[in-house]
Design an enzyme around this catalytic site. Structure first.
Site, PDB file in Angstrom:
ATOM      1  N   ASN A   1     -24.038  52.792   8.566  1.00 29.51           N
ATOM      2  CA  ASN A   1     -24.928  53.237   9.796  1.00 29.51           C
ATOM      3  C   ASN A   1     -24.217  53.434  10.642  1.00 29.51           C
ATOM      4  O   ASN A   1     -25.161  53.551  11.729  1.00 29.51           O
ATOM      5  CB  ASN A   1     -25.429  51.539   9.974  1.00 29.51           C
ATOM      6  CG  ASN A   1     -26.520  51.278   8.586  1.00 29.51           C
ATOM      7  OD1 ASN A   1     -27.127  52.272   7.701  1.00 29.51           O
ATOM      8  ND2 ASN A   1     -27.398  49.769   8.491  1.00 29.51           N
TER       9      ASN A   1
ATOM     10  N   GLU B   1     -29.476  59.918   7.142  1.00 28.13           N
ATOM     11  CA  GLU B   1     -30.805  59.171   7.435  1.00 28.13           C
ATOM     12  C   GLU B   1     -31.539  58.706   8.864  1.00 28.13           C
ATOM     13  O   GLU B   1     -32.615  58.842   8.954  1.00 28.13           O
ATOM     14  CB  GLU B   1     -30.270  58.105   7.249  1.00 28.13           C
ATOM     15  CG  GLU B   1     -31.118  56.727   6.344  1.00 28.13           C
ATOM     16  CD  GLU B   1     -31.801  55.075   5.957  1.00 28.13           C
ATOM     17  OE1 GLU B   1     -31.963  54.541   4.511  1.00 28.13           O
ATOM     18  OE2 GLU B   1     -30.406  54.721   6.755  1.00 28.13           O
TER      19      GLU B   1
ATOM     20  N   TRP C   1     -32.246  38.040   2.557  1.00 30.19           N
ATOM     21  CA  TRP C   1     -31.589  39.236   3.145  1.00 30.19           C
ATOM     22  C   TRP C   1     -30.515  39.494   2.938  1.00 30.19           C
ATOM     23  O   TRP C   1     -29.567  40.220   2.616  1.00 30.19           O
ATOM     24  CB  TRP C   1     -32.471  39.566   4.605  1.00 30.19           C
ATOM     25  CG  TRP C   1     -31.939  41.430   4.999  1.00 30.19           C
ATOM     26  CD1 TRP C   1     -31.887  42.596   5.000  1.00 30.19           C
ATOM     27  CD2 TRP C   1     -30.480  41.533   6.084  1.00 30.19           C
ATOM     28  NE1 TRP C   1     -31.638  43.554   4.591  1.00 30.19           N
ATOM     29  CE2 TRP C   1     -30.383  42.629   6.302  1.00 30.19           C
ATOM     30  CE3 TRP C   1     -29.691  40.162   6.444  1.00 30.19           C
ATOM     31  CZ2 TRP C   1     -29.134  43.881   6.614  1.00 30.19           C
ATOM     32  CZ3 TRP C   1     -28.984  40.776   7.931  1.00 30.19           C
ATOM     33  CH2 TRP C   1     -29.016  43.074   7.415  1.00 30.19           C
TER      34      TRP C   1
ATOM     35  N   ARG D   1     -38.294  43.347   6.039  1.00 27.69           N
ATOM     36  CA  ARG D   1     -38.235  44.361   4.965  1.00 27.69           C
ATOM     37  C   ARG D   1     -38.937  43.967   3.867  1.00 27.69           C
ATOM     38  O   ARG D   1     -40.175  43.087   4.601  1.00 27.69           O
ATOM     39  CB  ARG D   1     -35.817  43.455   4.180  1.00 27.69           C
ATOM     40  CG  ARG D   1     -35.793  43.653   5.545  1.00 27.69           C
ATOM     41  CD  ARG D   1     -34.802  45.089   5.485  1.00 27.69           C
ATOM     42  NE  ARG D   1     -33.751  44.916   6.368  1.00 27.69           N
ATOM     43  CZ  ARG D   1     -33.786  45.534   7.205  1.00 27.69           C
ATOM     44  NH1 ARG D   1     -34.753  45.754   8.081  1.00 27.69           N
ATOM     45  NH2 ARG D   1     -32.091  45.691   7.668  1.00 27.69           N
TER      46      ARG D   1
ATOM     47  N   ASP E   1     -32.938  54.117  -3.821  1.00 32.79           N
ATOM     48  CA  ASP E   1     -32.280  52.836  -2.748  1.00 32.79           C
ATOM     49  C   ASP E   1     -32.613  51.052  -2.930  1.00 32.79           C
ATOM     50  O   ASP E   1     -31.590  51.269  -2.039  1.00 32.79           O
ATOM     51  CB  ASP E   1     -34.014  53.685  -1.059  1.00 32.79           C
ATOM     52  CG  ASP E   1     -33.473  52.858  -0.070  1.00 32.79           C
ATOM     53  OD1 ASP E   1     -32.120  52.765   0.059  1.00 32.79           O
ATOM     54  OD2 ASP E   1     -34.479  52.265   0.460  1.00 32.79           O
TER      55      ASP E   1
ATOM     56  N   HIS F   1     -24.414  43.368  12.552  1.00 36.09           N
ATOM     57  CA  HIS F   1     -25.726  44.285  12.336  1.00 36.09           C
ATOM     58  C   HIS F   1     -26.306  44.205  13.894  1.00 36.09           C
ATOM     59  O   HIS F   1     -25.880  44.576  14.604  1.00 36.09           O
ATOM     60  CB  HIS F   1     -26.572  44.315  11.533  1.00 36.09           C
ATOM     61  CG  HIS F   1     -27.013  44.563  10.499  1.00 36.09           C
ATOM     62  ND1 HIS F   1     -28.072  45.210  11.189  1.00 36.09           N
ATOM     63  CD2 HIS F   1     -27.412  45.097   9.403  1.00 36.09           C
ATOM     64  CE1 HIS F   1     -28.527  45.579  10.293  1.00 36.09           C
ATOM     65  NE2 HIS F   1     -28.427  45.939   9.380  1.00 36.09           N
TER      66      HIS F   1
ATOM     67  N   SER G   1     -20.745  48.693   8.188  1.00 34.63           N
ATOM     68  CA  SER G   1     -20.160  48.592   7.413  1.00 34.63           C
ATOM     69  C   SER G   1     -18.850  49.436   8.030  1.00 34.63           C
ATOM     70  O   SER G   1     -17.503  49.157   8.453  1.00 34.63           O
ATOM     71  CB  SER G   1     -20.607  49.544   6.028  1.00 34.63           C
ATOM     72  OG  SER G   1     -20.226  50.801   6.372  1.00 34.63           O
TER      73      SER G   1
HETATM   74  C1  LIG Z   1     -28.530  43.486   3.501  1.00 32.15           C
HETATM   75  C2  LIG Z   1     -27.447  43.896   4.664  1.00 32.15           C
HETATM   76  C3  LIG Z   1     -27.884  44.965   4.496  1.00 32.15           C
HETATM   77  C4  LIG Z   1     -26.767  45.838   4.846  1.00 32.15           C
HETATM   78  N1  LIG Z   1     -26.947  47.402   5.192  1.00 32.15           N
HETATM   79  C5  LIG Z   1     -25.707  48.423   5.387  1.00 32.15           C
HETATM   80  C6  LIG Z   1     -26.126  49.631   5.406  1.00 32.15           C
HETATM   81  O1  LIG Z   1     -27.021  50.279   4.780  1.00 32.15           O
HETATM   82  N2  LIG Z   1     -24.853  50.196   6.126  1.00 32.15           N
HETATM   83  C7  LIG Z   1     -23.862  50.487   6.768  1.00 32.15           C
HETATM   84  O2  LIG Z   1     -22.997  50.621   7.122  1.00 32.15           O
HETATM   85  N3  LIG Z   1     -23.775  48.752   6.924  1.00 32.15           N
HETATM   86  C8  LIG Z   1     -25.077  47.312   6.195  1.00 32.15           C
HETATM   87  N4  LIG Z   1     -24.829  46.207   6.676  1.00 32.15           N
HETATM   88  C9  LIG Z   1     -23.436  45.682   7.606  1.00 32.15           C
HETATM   89  C10 LIG Z   1     -22.225  45.269   6.975  1.00 32.15           C
HETATM   90  O3  LIG Z   1     -22.411  44.870   5.443  1.00 32.15           O
HETATM   91  C11 LIG Z   1     -21.686  44.673   7.434  1.00 32.15           C
HETATM   92  O4  LIG Z   1     -21.535  45.151   8.441  1.00 32.15           O
HETATM   93  C12 LIG Z   1     -19.881  44.849   7.214  1.00 32.15           C
HETATM   94  O5  LIG Z   1     -19.990  43.648   6.094  1.00 32.15           O
HETATM   95  C13 LIG Z   1     -19.141  43.401   7.820  1.00 32.15           C
HETATM   96  O6  LIG Z   1     -18.074  43.337   7.301  1.00 32.15           O
HETATM   97  P1  LIG Z   1     -17.184  42.113   7.165  1.00 32.15           P
HETATM   98  O7  LIG Z   1     -15.987  41.959   7.374  1.00 32.15           O
HETATM   99  O8  LIG Z   1     -17.596  41.855   8.830  1.00 32.15           O
HETATM  100  O9  LIG Z   1     -18.340  41.012   7.028  1.00 32.15           O
HETATM  101  P2  LIG Z   1     -18.439  41.044   5.095  1.00 32.15           P
HETATM  102  O10 LIG Z   1     -18.285  41.926   4.298  1.00 32.15           O
HETATM  103  O11 LIG Z   1     -19.539  40.073   4.844  1.00 32.15           O
HETATM  104  O12 LIG Z   1     -16.926  39.980   5.016  1.00 32.15           O
HETATM  105  C14 LIG Z   1     -16.796  38.709   4.528  1.00 32.15           C
HETATM  106  C15 LIG Z   1     -15.927  38.303   3.755  1.00 32.15           C
HETATM  107  O13 LIG Z   1     -15.416  36.680   3.767  1.00 32.15           O
HETATM  108  C16 LIG Z   1     -15.328  36.188   2.826  1.00 32.15           C
HETATM  109  N5  LIG Z   1     -15.184  34.880   3.005  1.00 32.15           N
HETATM  110  C17 LIG Z   1     -16.595  33.423   4.083  1.00 32.15           C
HETATM  111  N6  LIG Z   1     -15.455  32.992   3.718  1.00 32.15           N
HETATM  112  C18 LIG Z   1     -15.314  32.385   2.915  1.00 32.15           C
HETATM  113  C19 LIG Z   1     -14.265  31.575   3.434  1.00 32.15           C
HETATM  114  N7  LIG Z   1     -14.479  30.756   4.312  1.00 32.15           N
HETATM  115  N8  LIG Z   1     -12.871  31.401   2.706  1.00 32.15           N
HETATM  116  C20 LIG Z   1     -12.212  32.601   2.632  1.00 32.15           C
HETATM  117  N9  LIG Z   1     -13.616  34.408   2.408  1.00 32.15           N
HETATM  118  C21 LIG Z   1     -14.605  33.741   3.092  1.00 32.15           C
HETATM  119  C22 LIG Z   1     -15.655  37.433   1.679  1.00 32.15           C
HETATM  120  O14 LIG Z   1     -15.534  36.781   0.413  1.00 32.15           O
HETATM  121  C23 LIG Z   1     -16.207  38.501   2.741  1.00 32.15           C
HETATM  122  O15 LIG Z   1     -15.039  39.169   1.842  1.00 32.15           O
HETATM  123  C24 LIG Z   1     -25.827  45.500   5.676  1.00 32.15           C
HETATM  124  C25 LIG Z   1     -25.604  44.274   5.715  1.00 32.15           C
HETATM  125  C26 LIG Z   1     -26.776  42.870   5.246  1.00 32.15           C
HETATM  126  C27 LIG Z   1     -26.609  41.954   5.115  1.00 32.15           C
END
Ligand SMILES: Cc1cc2nc3c(=O)[nH]c(=O)nc-3n(C[C@H](O)[C@H](O)[C@H](O)COP(=O)(O)OP(=O)(O)OC[C@H]3O[C@@H](n4cnc5c(N)ncnc54)[C@H](O)[C@@H]3O)c2cc1C
Length: 630
Positions: A65, A129, A221, A252, A355, A392, A438
Site C-alpha cells: 500500500n 492498484e 478485520w 469492508r 483478492d 494504517h 506493510s
Molecule cells: C486486515 C489488514 C489488511 C491490510 N492490508 C494491507 C495491504 O493490502 N497492503 C499493505 O501494505 N498493508 C496492509 N495492511 C497493513 C500492514 O499489515 C501493517 O501496516 C503492518 O503489518 C504493521 O506492521 P507491525 O510490525 O506494526 O505489526 P504486525 O506486522 O502486525 O506485527 C506484530 C508482531 O508482534 C507480535 N506480537 C504481538 N504481541 C506480542 C507480544 N506480546 N509478545 C511478542 N510478540 C508479540 C506478533 O506476533 C507479530 O509478529 C493491512 C493490515 C490489516 C490488519
C-alpha cells in the site's frame, strides 16, 4: 505447591532486543543485524508466534500500500506528506511521514529482490492498484520478509525466540533495560536484558465488542493475534503516547471483513445504500462541514465512512458494493466479441476471488456460503468495529523522536526513540505517522534498527536489571495459573467461581464497556463526555478485577495478559477522546456533545503519559509542525 513454582527462569542477555516479529520488527532485524555485525553486537528478536506467519500479514496481502515511485517520476515524497495530512484531517507527524516516504521505495525494491512477485504490465512497469498501491502475488508475503530477517539475524549471530509472549518492559530511571515474558509452549519465564529495545508488537483488536459474536467470535478485520502489547509496553515504560483517540474503522465486506481496496481502486466500483443511491454523491454537501479536508481530494477515509453511516442512520441501509456493475463495465468493451467477452469475464471473476484468497480467505468462504456471484449481484459492506492500527489509517502509538537531519521541533534523541531512553517504537507502535502499511512499517523498522545500533555504539550501557523486581513480576504474571489451581475445585463448574474470573468473561466485560460507552458498533460510533466518564467508572472496577483472572493453562495465561494489555489501551483511548473536546474524525467516532471540528482549539496532537512512579495520567497538547513549502 503452586503451579508457578514449576517455572524455570531463563535469562537472555543481548545488546539490542526487538520485541515483535511482524513487518516493522522484521525490518528492524534485517537492518540492525547488518550494523550489529560491523560492531560485534548481538541482536535478539522475540515473537509471540512463529515469525513466518505472525502479525497482520499472516495470511498474506494482495497489495503493497505504500510505494511512492520516485524513480518513475510518478510522485514526490512531499506528495505523500500532503496525502497523509489530508487523510488524517490535519493531524500527522509530517517529519516521520516524510522520513518513511523517502526510504520506502528502496524497501519495496528489496522485497522484489527477495522474491516477492510484484505485478508488472506489458512494458515492465509496476501495476498500480491506486496512486500509492502496487499489486502483488502476496500469499507468501510474510514468509519472504521473515526469511530475509532470519538470514540477516543468522548472519550476524543473532537469535530468535518464537512463541514467547512479552508482557512487561524493564525500566530503570527512565531508561529501558529489557523485557519479561513467558513461553506459550513450555513452563519458562523469560528475562531479556538489553541496552536498547525496539518495540514492534502491532496494534490492537477486540478492545471493542466485535460485530461477530457467539459462534462467529474471533472474526474481525484486524487479525486476532495483536492485542495492544505495543501500547501497553510503551505506556508501562512511561513513554509519552500520541493520537490514542485515533482508532481506525474500515468499511469492508460485511461479516467476513473482505478487503474493498481492489473493488474501489482497481475495479472502480461504486458503494450505494439500499434506499439512497450513491452516498458519496448524494451527501456531498455534508463534506463542506469538514472543510478544508472534506473539500480536498482524496476525501479522508473517515468522512467516506461517515457519509455511508448517515445513510444508515436515515434508515437507508444496508450498504452495498456494486460488484456486478463494476465487472460489467470493465467487460463492456468486449461485448461485441462473445469469446473475448467470456474470457474477460472469467479473468475479472478470478481476480475478484483471488483478492480474497490472497488475504482474507474467510470472505471467499462466506461468499460461497451465501451463493454470491460478484459478477451477478452486489454484496453487503459495513463499518467494522474500531481497531488500533497506527500504521494504517489510525494513528495511535508512542510519541517518537524525529529524523536527525530534518529541522523539526520533535527531536530529543535518536530517530524513532520514544521519550524513554533506549526504547524505540515502530510500525503500529509509533504514533501520528499513519499510512505506513506493510512497506512503510518495514521501512520504519529499518530506520529504527540502524538508529538503535547507533545508540548502543555511542551510549550503550550494561543493563542494570533489578532481579528483585523481576521476581515480583514473575509472581504477578503467573498468578492466574495459581489462582485457578487453588480454587478450581470449589464449585462444580470450573468457569463459574467467586474466587476468579475467566479471561473470556473479562474480555466480554471490557468489550461491553467500550462498545456501549466509547462509541462502538452498537452505539453507532457515537459517544459523549458523560458516556466516557461512565466508561471510566466501569473501567476502574474492571481494573480491580483484572488481578482476579484465572488461567487453566499457558494459552489462557496469554489470554489473561492480552486482556490486561487491551484494558490499558482502552483506558488511554477513553481518556484521550475525553480530552479532545471536538469531533475531528466523524466516521471513526463522533462526540455527540461536541459535534463539530474546532480548528482553533484542537488542531493539535493530544498526547498522554502514565507515570510509573505515581500511577497518574497526564494529558498534553502538542503543536502540529507543518513542513515548510509542503
Ligand atoms: C486486515 C489488514 C489488511 C491490510 N492490508 C494491507 C495491504 O493490502 N497492503 C499493505 O501494505 N498493508 C496492509 N495492511 C497493513 C500492514 O499489515 C501493517 O501496516 C503492518 O503489518 C504493521 O506492521 P507491525 O510490525 O506494526 O505489526 P504486525 O506486522 O502486525 O506485527 C506484530 C508482531 O508482534 C507480535 N506480537 C504481538 N504481541 C506480542 C507480544 N506480546 N509478545 C511478542 N510478540 C508479540 C506478533 O506476533 C507479530 O509478529 C493491512 C493490515 C490489516 C490488519
Amino acid at each position: 505447591m503452586p503451579v508457578s513454582a514449576d517455572f524455570e527462569t531463563v535469562e537472555v542477555s543481548t545488546d539490542l532486543l526487538i520485541v515483535g516479529g511482524g513487518f516493522s520488527a522484521c525490518g528492524a532485524a534485517t537492518e540492525a543485524s547488518y550494523w550489529a555485525k560491523k560492531h560485534g553486537l548481538k541482536v535478539v528478536l522475540v515473537d509471540k508466534a512463529a515469525l513466518d506467519r505472525s502479525g497482520a500479514v499472516a495470511m498474506g496481502l494482495s497489495a503493497i500500500n505504500q510505494y511512492v515511485g520516485v524513480k518513475d517520476g510518478e510522485n514526490t515524497v512531499e506528495d505523500y506528506v500532503r496525502y497523509v495530512r489530508q487523510d488524517l484531517m490535519g493531524v500527522s507527524r509530517e517529519d516521520l511521514v516524510y522520513n518513511i516516504a523517502r526510504h520506502v521505495d528502496s524497501t519495496v525494491h528489496l522485497f522484489e529482490k527477495w522474491g516477492l512477485k510484484i505485478w508488472t504490465d506489458e512494458e515492465g512497469k509496476y501495476v498500480h492498484e491506486g496512486r500509492w498501491q502496487l499489486m502483488i502475488n502476496g500469499e507468501s508475503y510474510k514468509i519472504i520478509i521473515a526469511e530475509a530477517a532470519k538470514n540477516a539475524l543468522d548472519d550476524a549471530g543473532g537469535e530468535i525466540y518464537e512463541r514467547v509472549f512479552i508482557v512487561e518492559p524493564l525500566v530503570e530511571n527512565n531508561k529501558i533495560v529489557g523485557a519479561v515474558g513467558f513461553s506459550t509452549r513450555e513452563n519458562k519465564f523469560y528475562v531479556f536484558k538489553a541496552k536498547a529495545v525496539i518495540c514492534g508488537m502491532g496494534g490492537a483488536v477486540h478492545v471493542f465488542r466485535p460485530r461477530s459474536v457467539g459462534e462467529g467470535f474471533g472474526r474481525s478485520w484486524y487479525p486476532p493475534f495483536n492485542s495492544g502489547s505495543s501500547a501497553y509496553f510503551t505506556i508501562k515504560a512511561g513513554a509519552e503516547m500520541t493520537c490514542q483517540e485515533v482508532r481506525f474503522i474500515p468499511v469492508r465486506f460485511k461479516d467476513a471483513y473482505g478487503p474493498v481496496g481492489a473493488w474501489f481502486l482497481l475495479f472502480k466500483s461504486r458503494a450505494v445504500s439500499a434506499g439512497g443511491g450513491e452516498y458519496m454523491a448524494v451527501r456531498k454537501d455534508e463534506l463542506e462541514n469538514w472543510a478544508p479536508y472534506g473539500l480536498a481530494k482524496p476525501i479522508p477515509a473517515n468522512l467516506r465512512n461517515y457519509l455511508g453511516m448517515l445513510d444508515e442512520d436515515a434508515g437507508l441501509g444496508p450498504l452495498y458494493m456494486e460488484t456486478h456493475e463494476a465487472i460489467g463495465k470493465l467487460a463492456e468493451e468486449y461485448k461485441d466479441d462473445p469469446k473475448a467477452f467470456k474470457k474477460k469475464m472469467k479473468e475479472l471473476e478470478s481476480e475478484a476471488w483471488e483478492d480474497f484468497l490472497d488475504m482474507t480467505i474467510s470472505q471467499a468462504i462466506l461468499w460461497a456460503a451465501l451463493n454470491v456471484k460478484p459478477e451477478e449481484k452486489h454484496s453487503e459492506i459495513a463499518a467494522c468495529e474500531p481497531y488500533f492500527i497506527g500504521s494504517h489509517s489510525g494513528a495511535s502509538g508512542a510519541w517518537v523522536s524525529g529524523p536527525e537531519d530534518l529541522d523539526t521541533p520533535y527531536k530529543w534523541g535518536y530517530t524513532n526513540m520514544t521519550t524513554v531512553e533506549g526504547l524505540f517504537a515502530v510500525g503500529d507502535a509509533s504514533g501520528a505517522s499513519s499510512h505506513k502499511f506493510s512497506s512503510g512499517s518495514h521501512t520504519e523498522g529499518r530506520i529504527a534498527g540502524k538508529q538503535a545500533i547507533k545508540y548502543i555504539v555511542e551510549k550503550g550501557q550494561e543493563p542494570a536489571v533489578d532481579m528483585g523486581k523481576v521476581e515480583e513480576l514473575k509472581k504477578k504474571i503467573l498468578t492466574p495459573l495459581d489462582l485457578f489451581d487453588a480454587n478450581k475445585g470449589k464449585y462444580t463448574d470450573p468457569e463459574v467461581n467467586t474466587e476468579y474470573i475467566m479471561p473470556r468473561q473479562f474480555l466480554h466485560r471490557l468489550q461491553k464497556i467500550m462498545d456501549e460507552y466509547a462509541g462502538g458498533v452498537t452505539a453507532r460510533f457515537k459517544t459523549s463526555k458523560s458516556l466516557l466518564e461512565r466508561a471510566m467508572e466501569l473501567m476502574a472496577l474492571l481494573k480491580e478485577d483484572s488481578d482476579k483472572q484465572a488461567a487453566r493453562d499457558l494459552h489462557e495465561l496469554m489470554r489473561c495478559w492480552e486482556n490486561i494489555q487491551r484494558m490499558w489501551i482502552a483506558e488511554s483511548h477513553v481518556r484521550t477522546i475525553l480530552f479532545r473536546e471536538e469531533t475531528r474524525w466523524p466516521g471513526y467516532y463522533f462526540r455527540a456533545d461536541t459535534p463539530k471540528m474546532d480548528n482553533d482549539n484542537w488542531l493539535c496532537f493530544c498526547n498522554c503519559k502514565w507515570d510509573p512512579a505515581t500511577g497518574e495520567w497526564e494529558m498534553i497538547k502538542r503543536d502540529i509542525w507543518t513542513m515548510p513549502g509542503v
